[in-house]
Design an enzyme around this catalytic site. Structure first.
Site, PDB file in Angstrom:
ATOM      1  N   LYS A 172      39.815  35.354  48.392  1.00 20.34           N
ATOM      2  CA  LYS A 172      40.236  36.440  47.496  1.00 20.34           C
ATOM      3  C   LYS A 172      39.563  37.748  47.895  1.00 20.34           C
ATOM      4  O   LYS A 172      40.199  38.819  47.886  1.00 20.34           O
ATOM      5  CB  LYS A 172      39.894  36.091  46.047  1.00 20.34           C
ATOM      6  CG  LYS A 172      40.205  37.213  45.032  1.00 20.34           C
ATOM      7  CD  LYS A 172      41.684  37.550  44.952  1.00 20.34           C
ATOM      8  CE  LYS A 172      41.991  38.706  44.018  1.00 20.34           C
ATOM      9  NZ  LYS A 172      41.730  38.427  42.612  1.00 20.34           N
ATOM     10  N   LEU A 173      38.286  37.702  48.255  1.00 19.94           N
ATOM     11  CA  LEU A 173      37.596  38.922  48.676  1.00 19.94           C
ATOM     12  C   LEU A 173      38.162  39.439  49.996  1.00 19.94           C
ATOM     13  O   LEU A 173      38.300  40.657  50.176  1.00 19.94           O
ATOM     14  CB  LEU A 173      36.091  38.673  48.788  1.00 19.94           C
ATOM     15  CG  LEU A 173      35.375  38.386  47.468  1.00 19.94           C
ATOM     16  CD1 LEU A 173      33.894  38.124  47.711  1.00 19.94           C
ATOM     17  CD2 LEU A 173      35.555  39.524  46.466  1.00 19.94           C
TER      18      LEU A 173
END
Length: 292
Positions: A172-173
């Protein structure tokens, strides 16, 4: 299964209504001043609770949708936190955007009391949450994912098992760095174009017909043309938080973050000027040197 939800914000409200309407599950949620209005979900039968422990005691699955790692840690292991009330065999599904190392620690704390933990950050927008069409990047044990898949199906279009615990948040990052990085770059270019008096439709057509064609351009286009910010209802302050989480992750890995440092600096300028609650498309205006 009874579902607990903590974090009834822009995304969490959509998740809650989908779990109730599409899934037909009973829902308890944490009553918190940061919630969006809850009249709709209480009208559908959702029950408010005063502490995370109370949510845990009522639930087989607890979904977290909060700002970041400090909030997750306080909810999971803090005073009256989830670990003080979880039923044996319960599962926490963390849909927040958090630091991978923190996620691993929270997972260890939860497994130590006989429960399970998944990191399942979301992609897509609040509109998709409202429609029950989010995508999830799930880290953790495959058997745990299968245990809660029917709950996740009530608010998602796609659920991808991406690896062991913390890999969901890691990806996600990476995703948000690319997404926010693209949009920050495009916003800066659009700001300079507007300052120079270029027709905004011409600017968009040139990019769309060449190397600028992208989802990022599609999401910024309504603001570039009509100052319609709803293409991406994502706060600038949260964008900065995610970029800085990416930089923290990169630092821990010894990875290069030169470009990420520049993106963070650009967004921080808007936040420091008091525009943290602006939506990301509004960077087009905030980056201008004329007519801000």
């Amino acid at each position: 299964m009874h579902v607990g939800i903590i974090g009834i914000g822009l995304m969490g409200h959509g998740i809650a209504r989908s779990v109730l309407i599409r899934g037909g599950f009973a829902v308890s949620f944490l009553d918190h001043p940061g919630n969006q209005p809850v009249d709709e979900i209480t009208g559908l039968g959702a029950r408010p609770c005063t502490t995370p422990a109370e949510v845990a005691a009522a639930s087989d699955v607890v979904i977290l949708c909060v700002t970041g790692s400090p909030q997750v840690e306080a909810i999971v292991t803090g005073e009256n936190g989830l670990t003080s009330g979880l039923r044996p065999g319960s599962v926490i599904v963390d849909c927040s955007t958090a630091l991978p190392e923190s996620t691993q620690r929270m997972g260890e704390s939860v497994r130590a009391i006989g429960c399970d933990y998944l990191d399942a950050p979301m992609t897509r927008t609040a509109r998709h949450a409202h429609e029950g069409k989010l995508n999830l990047l799930v880290g953790g044990e495959a058997v745990t994912l299968e245990k809660v898949r029917t709950v996740l199906a009530s608010f998602t279009e796609d659920v991808a098992h991406v690896g062991p615990l913390s890999h969901g948040h890691r990806l996600k990052l990476l995703h948000n760095y690319v997404s926010v990085g693209f949009m920050s770059l495009l916003a800066e270019a659009a700001a300079q174009s507007a300052d120079a008096g270029v027709d905004p439709q011409v600017f968009l057509d040139v990019l769309a017909g060449g190397g600028g064609a992208s989802v990022a351009l599609d999401r910024l286009a309504p603001y570039i043309l009509k100052e319609d910010r709803e293409g991406l209802p994502f706060f600038v302050a949260n964008a900065q938080k995610d970029i800085d989480y990416y930089r923290t992750m990169s630092d821990a890995a010894g990875a290069q973050s030169t470009i990420a440092d520049g993106v963070s600096k650009a967004i921080a300028g808007a936040v420091d000027a008091g525009h943290g609650q602006a939506y990301v498309p509004e960077l087009v205006r905030l980056f201008r040197t004329k007519n801000r």
